[in-house]
Design an enzyme around this catalytic site. Sequence first.
Site, PDB file in Angstrom:
ATOM      1  N   GLU A  66       0.812  -1.216   0.000  1.00 53.48           N
ATOM      2  CA  GLU A  66       0.000   0.000   0.000  1.00 53.48           C
ATOM      3  C   GLU A  66       0.849   1.272   0.000  1.00 53.48           C
ATOM      4  O   GLU A  66       0.476   2.278  -0.623  1.00 53.48           O
ATOM      5  CB  GLU A  66      -0.926   0.001   1.222  1.00 53.48           C
ATOM      6  N   ARG A  95       8.618   8.430   7.310  1.00 50.07           N
ATOM      7  CA  ARG A  95       8.056   8.260   8.657  1.00 50.07           C
ATOM      8  C   ARG A  95       9.130   7.840   9.654  1.00 50.07           C
ATOM      9  O   ARG A  95       9.143   8.312  10.795  1.00 50.07           O
ATOM     10  CB  ARG A  95       6.932   7.228   8.616  1.00 50.07           C
ATOM     11  N   ARG A 108     -13.121  -6.737   8.950  1.00 52.14           N
ATOM     12  CA  ARG A 108     -13.770  -6.764   7.641  1.00 52.14           C
ATOM     13  C   ARG A 108     -13.630  -8.144   6.995  1.00 52.14           C
ATOM     14  O   ARG A 108     -12.522  -8.650   6.860  1.00 52.14           O
ATOM     15  CB  ARG A 108     -13.147  -5.682   6.757  1.00 52.14           C
TER      16      ARG A 108
END
Length: 443
Positions: free
Chosen positions: A237, A246, A379
């Site tokens: 992703e 980061r 999910r």
Amino acid sequence: MPTDAFTPPHDVEAEAAVLGSVLIDPDAMLDVAELLTPDSFYRPAHRWTYEAVATLHARQEPIDLLTIRAELAKAGRLDETGGLPALAELMNAVPTSVSAEYYARVVAEKATRRRLIQAAQAIAKAAYNETTPIHDVRAAAEAAVLAAGSGEDRGVLAPRRYMSDYLDNFMQDVATPYSPRVVNTGLIDLDRALGGLEAPHQYIIAGRTSMGKSSLAIGIALHAALQGKRVMVFSPEMSTEQITNRMVAIMTHIPAQKIRRGSRYHLTPQEQSAVIEATGRLSDIAPYLDCTGGLRPADIRARATRIAAAQGLDMVVVDHMHIMKANTPTGRVVQDLGSIALDLADCYKELDVVGLTLAQLNRRTDDRAIKLPMLSDLRDSGGIEENAYAVLFVHREGYYDQTAPANAAQISIAKNRDGSTGVVDVFWNASLSCFVNAAKVQL
């Protein structure tokens, strides 16, 4: 036994020694059964004899010349193996059964070499077939090599074997303050609640989109790397630069927005130096990164195995499973996700690493008055929860309620197979895109 270039690796003397050891002392089967199958033997007569012995052992029947002869006769192999004279000769192959396990390991090693040769031949054949997509050829090649070595350690362990390993690990943990199998997250209350992250378990980190699950995983991965752990991150992703930004932000305490490409001209000379210094340190300890799209569990297993063999690995992070493909897609989302969760859990176990697998939550959380996630919110959960050692939910009330403290965050331990569940308070540092200890607020 030395072999020429056209003879597969084998050692018939070691094979005879294994069989002779079992004939002398049937209890030696406890030491060799976990290392060998009938296919481990090169000489057909030895293979059939071991198959008869293994059958008797499985039925808990006596193992001696007469019972083996009867079993070979039942299988129609008695004459081909040489009958009683050949079995008696095997008994004289070794004076005692003391070295049975040593000989079994020799036989197993030769068998692995033969499987690798067969795998190489299959790989060559597949590579010559130019109608097969190269991605499939590469994946099949990696799977063939891994399968060729998978027979070295059998699944069933004798009590003295696994209790010896347990005692070794116990004494090592007693002698050192930190277990080499445990990875600390850097979040004190979370480490206290979980006892750290322990290999070879799968920890599911789940949250709604933009809740911070990737930030949590990257922070844990970086903290582990700074503690000397060897880490690999798979992120279909995010890009390599996003992850690096980061990590540099966390290392330098410079806002991530400020060190993104296009904004770096705002950095002061001191900040530029800090970035350069952090980059130098990260080049030595940062996690291995793989940001390839369309990854399958088989790809992760093959690539992580290569790094583990070359450098060693303590932790593997997968971000995230809902954008991965199943090894064998069925078209049914729940079934495919369950397959992915199981395959990843097996991968972590085989590599003996801590596994962090990120997952999405469905939108039902948004419709409830109380937004703290529950296990049913995973999910298309299927087998996700079932194949998780622990499930951690990332939650920030400020994501839903503008009046809530923007930096307040929680990590909910919804499942913990060997411990308690509960909620841990942490602090969300939005400028650095990371979570830190609530007691050590960094602005």
